[in-house]
Motif scaffolding. Structure first.
Motif, PDB file in Angstrom:
ATOM      1  N   LYS A 130      13.894 -42.707  46.435  1.00  0.00           N
ATOM      2  CA  LYS A 130      14.574 -42.266  45.222  1.00  0.00           C
ATOM      3  C   LYS A 130      15.886 -43.040  45.030  1.00  0.00           C
ATOM      4  N   GLU A 131      16.588 -43.270  46.129  1.00  0.00           N
ATOM      5  CA  GLU A 131      17.839 -44.037  46.063  1.00  0.00           C
ATOM      6  C   GLU A 131      17.575 -45.468  45.587  1.00  0.00           C
ATOM      7  N   THR A 132      16.522 -46.066  46.152  1.00  0.00           N
ATOM      8  CA  THR A 132      16.148 -47.420  45.722  1.00  0.00           C
ATOM      9  C   THR A 132      15.745 -47.431  44.246  1.00  0.00           C
ATOM     10  N   HIS A 133      15.019 -46.417  43.858  1.00  0.00           N
ATOM     11  CA  HIS A 133      14.559 -46.278  42.472  1.00  0.00           C
ATOM     12  C   HIS A 133      15.749 -46.196  41.509  1.00  0.00           C
ATOM     13  N   GLU A 134      16.753 -45.448  41.885  1.00  0.00           N
ATOM     14  CA  GLU A 134      17.934 -45.285  41.035  1.00  0.00           C
ATOM     15  C   GLU A 134      18.751 -46.574  40.954  1.00  0.00           C
ATOM     16  N   MET A 135      18.839 -47.298  42.078  1.00  0.00           N
ATOM     17  CA  MET A 135      19.566 -48.572  42.073  1.00  0.00           C
ATOM     18  C   MET A 135      18.871 -49.585  41.173  1.00  0.00           C
TER      19      MET A 135
END
Length: 222
Positions: A130-135
């Motif tokens: 999710k963190e990668t997705h948001e970045m």
């Protein structure tokens, strides 16, 4: 009496001949004047058409139109020399627009792959992905906005588009679709935290945006 009559006839003929010559000169002068006026009008019309196209998108008119912001501030005076410089600026901006478009498209592909993993992820994997997705989403939004601004703010070309269908018009029609899709995708993304049932709609909007954007890139490139 006979001599007087002959003199009168001669005077009449001379007067008639002179009148004809005067009329001819007057007509020639009128024609010449009309011709000069016509040529002058055509020259003025041609010059106006050479400087700016008759049709411009609203952002171009706001900045580069006859009464646009840059004209009013005298940053870009509307002159033949100025328009020549503007066309160079336009060429640079549109080339950069294409490069930024490919960067955005690459980011969308990566986001699609990450999003597919996130869709079924659980636990610690979900948080990490999710963190990668948001970045990636932030990077894509920046690249997409840059791509759009470079196109919308570029100086107008010299002539208006020809009537009929073209790859440029297809590119613009698809732009309307992927802009709407981009807005929808971002809005739904912010709403998913409160309503997980929106995830399929977010995903559908994202795929639609990608498809329209990819098609617009292909249309303008090929």
């Amino acid at each position: 009496m006979k001599h007087v009559f002959c003199l009168l006839i001669g005077f009449f003929l001379m007067s008639y001949s002179y009148a004809q010559d005067s009329t001819a000169v007057h007509r020639d002068t009128t024609k010449a004047a009309s011709g000069d006026d016509l040529l002058s009008g055509l020259t003025e019309s041609t010059e106006k058409q050479e400087l700016l196209p008759s049709k411009m998108i609203f952002t171009q008119r706001a900045f580069w139109g006859p009464k646009g912001l840059l004209r009013v501030m005298n940053v870009a005076p509307l002159t033949p020399e100025g328009r020549e410089k503007e066309l160079k600026v336009r060429r640079f901006m549109l080339k950069t627009h294409q490069v930024a478009g490919f960067v955005t498209l690459a980011g969308m592909v990566a986001q699609g792959l990450v999003g597919a993993k996130l869709y079924n992820a659980k636990g610690s994997d979900y948080s990490r992905i999710k963190e990668t997705h948001e970045m990636l989403a932030t990077g894509i939004n920046v690249a997409y906005t840059t791509t759009a601004v470079l196109s919308l703010a570029a100086p107008p070309k010299m002539v208006s588009e020809r009537k009929g269908f073209s790859s440029i018009k297809l590119h613009k029609y698809l732009a309307v679709l992927h802009i709407a899709g981009m807005i929808t995708t971002n809005v739904l993304s912010g709403m998913i935290a409160d309503n997980y049932k929106l995830k399929p709609y977010h995903r559908a909007a994202a795929y639609t945006t990608f498809g329209a954007f990819a098609a617009s890139v292909i249309a303008i490139k090929f």
